[in-house]
Design a protein around this motif. Structure first.
Motif: not given
Length: 843
Positions: A1-22
């Motif tokens: 099965m062809r693996r689809l590309p990830d839309l976001f890198d780990s930096r975006v994911k981490a800072r988005s999570l920090a934004y939700l917490f704050s």
């Protein structure tokens, strides 16, 4: 099965999570600042808010180093904080709405498995809160709190899946585009022709490696600059602008144009080039791209091709002339390679036919009575034998008019040649063969339809006829000279070899096959007083009458010196003095002079620069008689000639020869001598058969390139009987006595017995010569027989005895009776026989 590309890198994911917490912590603190119910535990919520803010700060700072699993753990911690917040706010609080934040984050940034895990954690946590609080309608609260984010999250998950597929397709297309551009760039960079692309204003957009190599300008120097300033000489730039404008303004259906122009390299040199230009529109922009090829080599090849065509035309003309010259040369070659007329005519008629490309050809020769006889034909099955009188038939008419005659489409019956007439010839050329103003023959060639001879063929055949006539005269002259030479040469050699008692002698002479002149090879056999035999083999330098004269002088002088009784060395010295004192011209000759003893026991010889004699021993390997070799005659005024001797056994053969027998062009003389030893060793004992065998094996077919002379003398072994004839001349007595001495030694007689028997037999022979009136030229016969220890001799003549002269009666018979045991005289009508007998004591 062809693996689809990830839309976001780990930096975006981490800072988005920090934004939700704050953000969540901030909303919680705001709600606490606003009026709220008493069930809310403010302190606990403040602690949770501060904890969320601390986690957000840590995640924000470490965003580049946060891994995927850590994000899952942190999000799970957020879910736990929300669960505690829902518990401490009481059952009527709206805090369950905040579960949507974690759920949407999970569905947005995690795959479906991670999002499902987070939803399970939310469902379990909120279920625990509801159980602890026991509010009204807990199931409804749980369904709304869990189901709402799940449905929205699944929608987000589906939309992101579609988005990922689009991104994947976009990236694939971009990759393929990059690969295509890379391939295109690779093709352009490795193309053998220069590739240049410009915009509508003439600015360089593309410049490949071949363009750099062709013009000397690099891509960095040309890109962004106007093309006209680099590759066009000053006089050609306006033409370039005009061509560019023509291409740009041409109708849409015309996309490719081709021009030949003069271009310039960086060093200022110019060259002819071919431009293949295509127009490409990219959106609103117009590009003009083109391949440029240096056609200097092409023009040079074109010029060479044109020069080749001119050369081929000239060569064709030259070949036509060369064929004519070659044909003439073939005829000349035939004249030079043949020494017999029949062979020459057969070769000439074939070559003439090839020169004019005829279907048939015949050569007629003139005979006495003005008649033509066909001597050679080519292209016909046979050569006609019927003679054609002058004036009759086609060939006879040519002989009369003495000019070339060409006839087309004539009646075949007029040919008077059935062999030619049967071929259906329709075109004939006849030319006379003229030599010394006389018609020596006629040359006729013919062709069948549709070939017709031309005037050029007539001229060519006329030239051929001149060569044929000269060739015929050359061969006729050669044959005549060769006959004269052979006759003269043989006149200088002995007419017949002398009959040498006790010896068998034979000789052969063959003139050179390629030399018409008189050769210098000669031989002689000289009976010497006392019973010895002189053998001579010589080779005079040069050809012609001078050589023949020298042969005659040497032969006469040598015979005179030998008959005077001189030793071999003295004889050769006298011959050398004869040549050296002849100041008319320098002369030279090689010579072997050998003398075989009367008894046959030995041979003495002198070699004046000649090839060594050979001694063939009966039943053994032949060997050369070395030694006694000195300089040729006529080289030095006072040379030393050494006499050497060797014994000869009964049955041995002395062989003398000239260099024509063993020398061959391209081969060393030693090889010829070795071959002579081999051939003589295989030859029969009889000298006649030996000479024939040696010549047959060593002389090539058609004759050698030099004269060949061969002389063989065999010492015949003595038996118990012999019978020999002698001429009725006093000179024969010495030979008879020598033979008799050899036989008596074989019979075992002592020296005294030999002397007495020889004297008695000599007296009988002397009486035969002196008194018997023999017929003219009739010989007398000597026979000998050994029976036990008794010898019987018979001397027989074939004439009538004359009356005895006064005072000479009976003394010969008295002497014979005194020396022999018995003497019988038997006169008869056919002659008289004297029989002598004596017993040998051997003492």
């Amino acid at each position: 099965m062809r693996r689809l590309p990830d839309l976001f890198d780990s930096r975006v994911k981490a800072r988005s999570l920090a934004y939700l917490f704050s953000a969540g912590a901030a909303l919680g603190l705001i709600t606490l600042a606003l009026p709220h119910g008493d069930a809310v535990k403010d302190l606990q919520l403040i602690v949770l808010a501060l904890l969320a803010i601390a986690i957000a700060a840590i995640v924000w700072v470490q965003a580049d180093r946060v891994s995927e699993w850590q994000l899952h753990v942190i999000l799970a911690c957020g879910t736990l904080i929300l669960t505690l917040a829902n518990y401490w706010t009481g059952a009527m609080s709206l805090y369950p709405i905040l579960y949507v934040w974690t759920a949407l984050y999970a569905f947005n940034f995690f795959d479906w498995r991670g999002a499902a895990g987070q939803m399970v954690l939310i469902a379990v946590g909120y279920a625990v809160v509801l159980i602890a609080q026991d509010p009204e309608s807990p199931v409804v609260r749980w369904v709304l709190a869990v189901g709402t984010p799940t449905i929205v999250g699944l929608l987000i998950l589906w939309m992101q899946s579609r988005l990922r597929e689009e991104v994947a397709r976009s990236e694939e297309g971009a990759r393929e585009l990059r690969e295509s551009e890379s391939r295109t760039r690779l093709v352009l960079d490795t193309a053998p022709d220069a590739f240049i692309a410009i915009d509508g204003e003439g600015t360089v957009m593309t410049w490949n490696a071949a363009a750099e190599a062709l013009f000397g300008w690099t891509a960095a120097e040309t890109l962004g600059n106007r093309l006209r300033d680099f590759i066009f000489p000053p006089g050609g730039r306006e033409g370039h602008d005009a061509r560019r404008e023509e291409v740009v303004s041409a109708p849409e259906q015309i996309k490719v144009s081709r021009f030949e122009v003069e271009l310039q390299r960086r060093d200022g040199s110019t060259f002819p080039a071919e431009e293949t230009i295509s127009r490409v529109r990219v959106g609103d922009d117009l590009l003009v791209s083109g391949f440029i090829r240096d056609i200097s080599g092409q023009r040079r090849r074109q010029q060479e091709r044109e020069a080749l065509l001119r050369e081929q035309a000239a060569r064709a003309e030259a070949e036509r002339v060369a064929e004519m010259v070659s044909g003439m040369q073939l005829l000349v070659d035939a004249a030079l390679t043949h020494d017999q007329l029949d062979g020459l005519l057969g070769d000439l008629v074939t070559r003439v036919r090839g020169v004019v490309d005829a279907d048939a050809a015949t050569i007629y020769l003139t005979e006495e009575g003005e008649r033509l006889v066909a001597r050679a034909a080519s292209g016909t099955r046979s050569t006609p034998s019927e003679a054609v009188p002058f004036g009759e038939g086609f060939a006879g008419r040519v002989a009369v008019v003495r000019e070339a005659v060409l006839e087309q489409d004539f009646d075949p019956s007029r040919i008077r040649d059935p062999a030619l007439g049967a071929l259906g010839l329709r075109s004939l050329i006849g030319v006379p063969l003229v030599a010394d103003r006389d018609v020596r023959g006629v040359l006729v060639v013919g062709a069948v339809n549709p070939r017709h001879f031309t005037a050029e063929d007539v001229g060519l055949l006329r030239l051929a006829a001149d060569r044929v006539a000269l060739a015929m005269e050359h061969v006729r002259l050669y044959e005549r000279e060769h006959r004269v030479a052979v006759t003269l040469q043989r006149s200088l050699l002995p007419e017949r070899l002398p009959n040498v008692p006790g010896f068998a002698v034979s000789a052969r002479y063959q003139p050179a096959a390629t030399e018409p002149g008189v050769g210098g090879d000669w031989f002689d056999v000289i009976p010497i007083p006392g019973g010895s035999i002189g053998l001579v083999m010589g080779d005079v330098a040069g050809k012609g009458l001078v050589a023949a004269s020298m042969v005659g002088q040497l032969r006469s002088a040598l015979r005179a010196y030998a008959l005077e009784g001189h030793e071999p060395a003295r004889v050769v010295e006298q011959l050398n003095r004869l040549l050296w004192t002849d100041a008319s011209e320098s002369r030279m000759a090689t010579l072997v002079y050998a003398v075989v003893d009367a008894t046959g026991a030995g041979v003495r010889w002198v070699n004046a620069g000649h090839l060594p004699p050979m001694l063939a021993i009966d039943g053994g390997t032949p060997r050369f008689l070395e030694g006694g070799r000195s300089v040729p005659l006529g080289v030095l005024p006072f040379p030393t000639f050494e006499e050497v001797s060797a014994s000869i056994e009964p049955g041995a053969t002395v062989v003398l020869y000239t260099d024509g027998l063993v020398e061959r062009p391209g081969s060393h003389i030693d090889a010829g001598l070795a071959r002579l030893v081999e051939v003589v060793g295989e030859a029969p004992d009889d000298p006649e058969a030996l000479c024939d065998h040696v010549l047959e094996v060593l002389v090539p077919n058609g004759g050698a390139s030099d004269d060949v002379a061969l002389l063989a003398l065999r010492n015949i072994p003595m038996g118990d009987r012999f019978n020999m004839e002698f001429p009725t001349q006093p000179e024969a007595l010495a030979s008879m006595r020598a033979l008799l001495r050899r036989w008596l030694r074989h019979a075992g007689g002592s020296e005294q017995e030999i002397a007495e028997i020889t004297t008695a037999c000599g007296e009988a022979a002397t009486n035969t010569i002196e008194h018997a009136g023999a017929r003219a030229g009739a010989p007398f016969e000597l026979s000998a027989r050994l029976e036990g220890d008794e010898v019987e001799l018979s001397v027989r003549d074939y004439g009538a005895w004359r009356a005895p002269r006064p005072g000479d009666q009976g003394r010969g018979l008295s002497l014979m009776r005194a020396l022999m045991d018995s003497v019988e005289v038997e006169p008869g009508p056919q002659g008289t026989t004297v029989r002598l007998r004596r017993r040998l004591n051997g003492a």
